[in-house]
Design a protein around this motif. Sequence first.
Motif, PDB file in Angstrom:
ATOM      1  N   ALA A 202      20.836 -19.745 -12.585  1.00  0.00           N
ATOM      2  CA  ALA A 202      19.577 -20.445 -12.885  1.00  0.00           C
ATOM      3  C   ALA A 202      19.597 -21.022 -14.306  1.00  0.00           C
ATOM      4  N   PRO A 203      19.284 -22.311 -14.488  1.00  0.00           N
ATOM      5  CA  PRO A 203      19.291 -22.934 -15.821  1.00  0.00           C
ATOM      6  C   PRO A 203      18.404 -22.207 -16.832  1.00  0.00           C
ATOM      7  N   ALA A 204      17.254 -21.689 -16.378  1.00  0.00           N
ATOM      8  CA  ALA A 204      16.340 -21.014 -17.298  1.00  0.00           C
ATOM      9  C   ALA A 204      16.973 -19.753 -17.877  1.00  0.00           C
ATOM     10  N   VAL A 205      17.744 -19.036 -17.056  1.00  0.00           N
ATOM     11  CA  VAL A 205      18.419 -17.822 -17.535  1.00  0.00           C
ATOM     12  C   VAL A 205      19.545 -18.185 -18.486  1.00  0.00           C
ATOM     13  N   ARG A 206      20.275 -19.233 -18.147  1.00  0.00           N
ATOM     14  CA  ARG A 206      21.357 -19.675 -19.034  1.00  0.00           C
ATOM     15  C   ARG A 206      20.807 -20.080 -20.398  1.00  0.00           C
ATOM     16  N   ARG A 207      19.714 -20.862 -20.407  1.00  0.00           N
ATOM     17  CA  ARG A 207      19.098 -21.275 -21.678  1.00  0.00           C
ATOM     18  C   ARG A 207      18.626 -20.063 -22.473  1.00  0.00           C
ATOM     19  N   PHE A 208      18.118 -19.067 -21.766  1.00  0.00           N
ATOM     20  CA  PHE A 208      17.646 -17.857 -22.438  1.00  0.00           C
ATOM     21  C   PHE A 208      18.790 -17.175 -23.186  1.00  0.00           C
ATOM     22  N   PHE A 209      19.920 -16.976 -22.526  1.00  0.00           N
ATOM     23  CA  PHE A 209      21.056 -16.305 -23.154  1.00  0.00           C
ATOM     24  C   PHE A 209      21.725 -17.172 -24.221  1.00  0.00           C
ATOM     25  N   GLU A 210      21.586 -18.491 -24.121  1.00  0.00           N
ATOM     26  CA  GLU A 210      22.215 -19.389 -25.094  1.00  0.00           C
ATOM     27  C   GLU A 210      21.362 -19.589 -26.344  1.00  0.00           C
ATOM     28  N   GLY A 211      20.213 -18.956 -26.415  1.00  0.00           N
ATOM     29  CA  GLY A 211      19.383 -19.074 -27.613  1.00  0.00           C
ATOM     30  C   GLY A 211      17.894 -18.967 -27.384  1.00  0.00           C
ATOM     31  N   GLY A 212      17.459 -19.185 -26.137  1.00  0.00           N
ATOM     32  CA  GLY A 212      16.034 -19.106 -25.846  1.00  0.00           C
ATOM     33  C   GLY A 212      15.434 -17.738 -26.111  1.00  0.00           C
ATOM     34  N   TRP A 213      16.264 -16.680 -26.037  1.00  0.00           N
ATOM     35  CA  TRP A 213      15.750 -15.324 -26.271  1.00  0.00           C
ATOM     36  C   TRP A 213      15.166 -15.186 -27.673  1.00  0.00           C
ATOM     37  N   LEU A 214      15.781 -15.869 -28.655  1.00  0.00           N
ATOM     38  CA  LEU A 214      15.296 -15.765 -30.030  1.00  0.00           C
ATOM     39  C   LEU A 214      13.963 -16.490 -30.188  1.00  0.00           C
ATOM     40  N   GLU A 215      13.790 -17.607 -29.482  1.00  0.00           N
ATOM     41  CA  GLU A 215      12.504 -18.306 -29.495  1.00  0.00           C
ATOM     42  C   GLU A 215      11.402 -17.418 -28.914  1.00  0.00           C
ATOM     43  N   TRP A 216      11.717 -16.740 -27.815  1.00  0.00           N
ATOM     44  CA  TRP A 216      10.738 -15.826 -27.226  1.00  0.00           C
ATOM     45  C   TRP A 216      10.430 -14.668 -28.176  1.00  0.00           C
ATOM     46  N   ARG A 217      11.451 -14.182 -28.857  1.00  0.00           N
ATOM     47  CA  ARG A 217      11.256 -13.083 -29.819  1.00  0.00           C
ATOM     48  C   ARG A 217      10.295 -13.513 -30.923  1.00  0.00           C
ATOM     49  N   ALA A 218      10.508 -14.713 -31.480  1.00  0.00           N
ATOM     50  CA  ALA A 218       9.644 -15.214 -32.548  1.00  0.00           C
ATOM     51  C   ALA A 218       8.229 -15.474 -32.030  1.00  0.00           C
ATOM     52  N   PHE A 219       8.144 -16.046 -30.842  1.00  0.00           N
ATOM     53  CA  PHE A 219       6.831 -16.344 -30.257  1.00  0.00           C
ATOM     54  C   PHE A 219       6.020 -15.075 -30.044  1.00  0.00           C
ATOM     55  N   MET A 220       6.643 -14.047 -29.476  1.00  0.00           N
ATOM     56  CA  MET A 220       5.930 -12.805 -29.196  1.00  0.00           C
ATOM     57  C   MET A 220       5.546 -12.075 -30.482  1.00  0.00           C
ATOM     58  N   ALA A 221       6.388 -12.171 -31.514  1.00  0.00           N
ATOM     59  CA  ALA A 221       6.051 -11.545 -32.797  1.00  0.00           C
ATOM     60  C   ALA A 221       4.768 -12.164 -33.362  1.00  0.00           C
ATOM     61  N   MET A 222       4.682 -13.488 -33.298  1.00  0.00           N
ATOM     62  CA  MET A 222       3.505 -14.182 -33.814  1.00  0.00           C
ATOM     63  C   MET A 222       2.286 -13.917 -32.939  1.00  0.00           C
ATOM     64  N   LEU A 223       2.489 -13.914 -31.635  1.00  0.00           N
ATOM     65  CA  LEU A 223       1.377 -13.672 -30.710  1.00  0.00           C
ATOM     66  C   LEU A 223       0.803 -12.270 -30.899  1.00  0.00           C
ATOM     67  N   ASN A 224       1.665 -11.281 -31.025  1.00  0.00           N
ATOM     68  CA  ASN A 224       1.200  -9.905 -31.231  1.00  0.00           C
ATOM     69  C   ASN A 224       0.439  -9.760 -32.541  1.00  0.00           C
ATOM     70  N   LEU A 225       0.884 -10.496 -33.563  1.00  0.00           N
ATOM     71  CA  LEU A 225       0.215 -10.441 -34.863  1.00  0.00           C
ATOM     72  C   LEU A 225      -1.183 -11.048 -34.760  1.00  0.00           C
ATOM     73  N   CYS A 226      -1.304 -12.167 -34.039  1.00  0.00           N
ATOM     74  CA  CYS A 226      -2.613 -12.803 -33.858  1.00  0.00           C
ATOM     75  C   CYS A 226      -3.560 -11.900 -33.066  1.00  0.00           C
ATOM     76  N   GLN A 227      -3.022 -11.242 -32.056  1.00  0.00           N
ATOM     77  CA  GLN A 227      -3.852 -10.341 -31.257  1.00  0.00           C
ATOM     78  C   GLN A 227      -4.289  -9.138 -32.082  1.00  0.00           C
ATOM     79  N   GLU A 228      -3.375  -8.608 -32.874  1.00  0.00           N
ATOM     80  CA  GLU A 228      -3.684  -7.440 -33.701  1.00  0.00           C
ATOM     81  C   GLU A 228      -4.775  -7.751 -34.713  1.00  0.00           C
ATOM     82  N   ARG A 229      -4.736  -8.957 -35.289  1.00  0.00           N
ATOM     83  CA  ARG A 229      -5.710  -9.326 -36.322  1.00  0.00           C
ATOM     84  C   ARG A 229      -6.927 -10.055 -35.764  1.00  0.00           C
TER      85      ARG A 229
END
Length: 335
Positions: A202-229
């Motif tokens: 699946a292209p989405a899984v390939r993109r995830f392993f090729e670098g998309g995982w780090l984008e998700w990591r950054a996105f979730m870090a920011m989202l959790n911070l917004c929810q916390e505050r």
Amino acid sequence: MAIHRCTQCGHLAEVSNDQIGVRLSCPQCGAAGTAHDTVMYVGKLLERYFASRREIEALREIDKTSPTASPPSTTATLPADFDAYNSQTLSTAEQHEGLRRWFAARRIKADFDLDAVNTTGFFDEAADLLSEDLAMSGDLLGRLRWAYRKDVNFLNIKLSDMSQKDGQAYNALCQKLYSYSFFAKYNYQRNDKLIRLNLQPAPAVRRFFEGGWLEWRAFMAMLNLCQERKLAFSCARNAKVVFENEDLHELDVVFLINDILICIECKSGEFRHDIEKMTRLRRKLGLGKRQFIVCATDMDDTQATGMTAMYELSFVTPDTLMPLLQQSLTGPAPR
């Protein structure tokens, strides 16, 4: 024919061409006025009409992008029962509206992939899982990237050279990713200490392993911070922005909080050749240094600190991303 229009009562009448430039008395109110060539008069009226039209359109655009404008709201707060790791709440045009207005006010056209912030899948959980031990996950990601690049659809990973503790952790990581369906098949041969993996095409899984995982990591870090505050915000992933000169850029992760835009560019491979390009992009967006963050795996904390001192960007590793985000949301962002 020529035209005579009274500036007092508005009476309009045609007169002969030989009266052009001659002051005539209005037959209705008696006020004196000058006759004009019809073509020239209509041309002047059209000039004023189009000038007024442009001014009205500009005022409408300002009203759309004004932070004081009412509906719809530029940012939104999360509902009390919001589950950051399992929600479609953010995948709406209304949620992206704050960002659209922010860019429009700066004459930048923005195009959003609404589904890019849908957290009902397992990309967000898998990104956090990979971030727990970057050394171990880095080895696995390197193998997966190589396999995808070479169009190899399977991997055999020997654990015999690892300590028992590390081997168990490596196997647990692969097993968990398989439970999230990131591998088509997973098998562990205990006697041989060998992991066999069949890759997902699946292209989405390939993109995830090729670098998309780090984008998700950054996105979730920011989202959790917004929810916390309990912050009101507008957010997007993989936003495409087009400037007035038609330059196109893709922004990995963007959050708008209190009219402050925070942009996180994620680099899971070599990125140093992109430093000048990212610096120009930061300037074009009008962001402060702490608002444009480069999160990269190909450096350590010392290198990130040194590069932040050298360039007009903020460099972080996945481990130091959260502290900088917390600083960025404290007080006005510095220029």
